[in-house]
Enzyme design. Sequence first.
Site, PDB file in Angstrom:
ATOM      1  N   LYS A 136       0.870  -1.194   0.000  1.00 28.44           N
ATOM      2  CA  LYS A 136       0.000   0.000   0.000  1.00 28.44           C
ATOM      3  C   LYS A 136       0.893   1.225   0.000  1.00 28.44           C
ATOM      4  O   LYS A 136       2.086   1.124   0.324  1.00 28.44           O
ATOM      5  CB  LYS A 136      -0.917  -0.016   1.223  1.00 28.44           C
ATOM      6  CG  LYS A 136      -0.168  -0.092   2.540  1.00 28.44           C
ATOM      7  CD  LYS A 136      -1.087   0.086   3.705  1.00 28.44           C
ATOM      8  CE  LYS A 136      -0.323  -0.157   5.014  1.00 28.44           C
ATOM      9  NZ  LYS A 136      -1.128   0.089   6.198  1.00 28.44           N
ATOM     10  N   THR A 173      -4.146  -4.291   4.875  1.00 25.73           N
ATOM     11  CA  THR A 173      -4.971  -3.141   5.181  1.00 25.73           C
ATOM     12  C   THR A 173      -6.241  -3.270   4.366  1.00 25.73           C
ATOM     13  O   THR A 173      -6.169  -3.539   3.166  1.00 25.73           O
ATOM     14  CB  THR A 173      -4.189  -1.870   4.806  1.00 25.73           C
ATOM     15  OG1 THR A 173      -2.905  -1.979   5.417  1.00 25.73           O
ATOM     16  CG2 THR A 173      -4.882  -0.629   5.284  1.00 25.73           C
TER      17      THR A 173
HETATM   18 MG    MG Z   1       3.428   0.496   7.300  1.00 22.02          MG
END
Ligand code: MG
Length: 364
Positions: A136, A173
Site C-alpha cells: 500500500k 490493510t
Molecule cells: Mg506500514
Amino acid sequence: MINGCRLKADDFEVVKVIGRGAFGEVQLVRHRNSRKVFAMKLLSKYEMIKRSDSAFFWEEREIMANANSEWIVQLHYSFQDPRYLYMVMDYMPGGDLVNLMSNYDVPEKWAKFYCAEVVLALDAIHSMGFVHRDVKPDNMLLDAAGHLKLADFGTCMRMDKDGMVRSDTAVGTPDYISPEVLKSQGGDGYYGRECDWWSVGVFLYEMLVGDTPFYADSLVGTYGKIMDHKNSLDFPQDLEISSEAKSLICAFLTDRVERLGQHGVDEIKSHRFFKNETWSWSTIRTTNPPVVPDLTSDVDTSNFDEIEKDESPPETFAVPKAFAGNHLPFIGFTYNRDNILFGNTPASTPVSTSINLFKKKTTK
Ligand code: MG
Ligand code: ADP
C-alpha cells in the site's frame, strides 16, 4: 562483546517523529557521535506480545538486513532495551506515496512510473522468497532522488517450495487486501505472491482515480465490495482514464487464478500500459523521477506530515523479578550491518543465540 560498541537508544538524538506504526513510532534521528542521520523504527515489545499474531519482526529484520537491493530500504542496526526493539535504517526524505498522492493529481505518466517501480520492488521481494502481503502507498517510500523503495516488511511471509504461504490471519490493510487473503481469515488460507499484484491494482486505481476502488464507509462494507469485486469494481464516468490503464487495473483486480502475474512477472512487464518512450525496465531506476524532492538539509522533513505526540503513558510489562521470560522471544534481534558508526573499532557481531519462543508463523 565490547559493551561500548553496543548501540542504545540514547546514542541517537531524536530530530522528529515522522511516522506512527502499528507497534510504535518512526523517528528521524541523528547518531550523536558520527552525526549520521537515520530513520529509527520502534517496536513495542508489550504490544507485540499482546498481539503476537501480527508481529513478524524476524522477517522484517531479515529482509531489511540482508537484502542488497536498491528497491528495499536498508537496515543498518537493530538493538533492544526492555521496552522496545529498535531498527535503524536509511531515512527516505521523499516521504511516502500517500503524501505524494495528497499533494498531486497524479497524471498517467507518473502513475506508470510509480507502478512500474513497485512492480520491480515486489519482484525483488518475491525473488528473495517472500510474499509482502501489505502492499500500500504508506509502505512505498521515496529516496532523495525520488525513486521508490519498499519499507515495512512486518507482514512478509516466506513461501514454501510451491511458492505458497499458509496463514489463517488476514493481514494487510482493508482497502488493499485481496479476496483470497480476506478469505483466509479464520479458515485455511493458502495463497501465493499474486496477492501482492492485487494490491498493486488497487494502488494504480487510487493514483488515477483519487480513491481506492472498494472504498466504503465501514470495514464490512469494504470487505463486501472486495468479495463482490466482479460487480463492484467500476470507474467514475467523469474521469478520463486510458484503456491501457483500465485494462491493467482489471487484470490485477480479478480472482487469483486469472490474475496477471500468475505466470511470472514478465507478463506484467509486457502489459501495454507500461509502453513508453522515456524508460525501459532496465533503465527506470536511473531515469528522472516525476517528482524530485526539494531538500534543504539532511534532516529535511517537509515531505512528512506533523505527527501529534502520543501522550498516553506507555504500557509496559510489570517490573520483572528475577527472570524476565517475556523478553525471551527477542533474543538474537540485535544486529550490526557495518561499523560505520564505530570508527575503526570492530562492530559487535549479532548475538548468536536465537532461541525463538515467539509463536512464529512459518509455512509447512
Ligand atoms: Mg506500514
Ligand atoms: P508499520 O509497520 O507500523 O506500518 P512502517 O514501517 O510502515 O510501520 O512505518 C510507518 C511510517 O513511517 C511509514 O508509512 C513512513 O511514512 C514512515 N517511515 C517508515 N520508515 C521510514 C524510512 N526509512 N524513512 C522515512 N520514513 C519512514
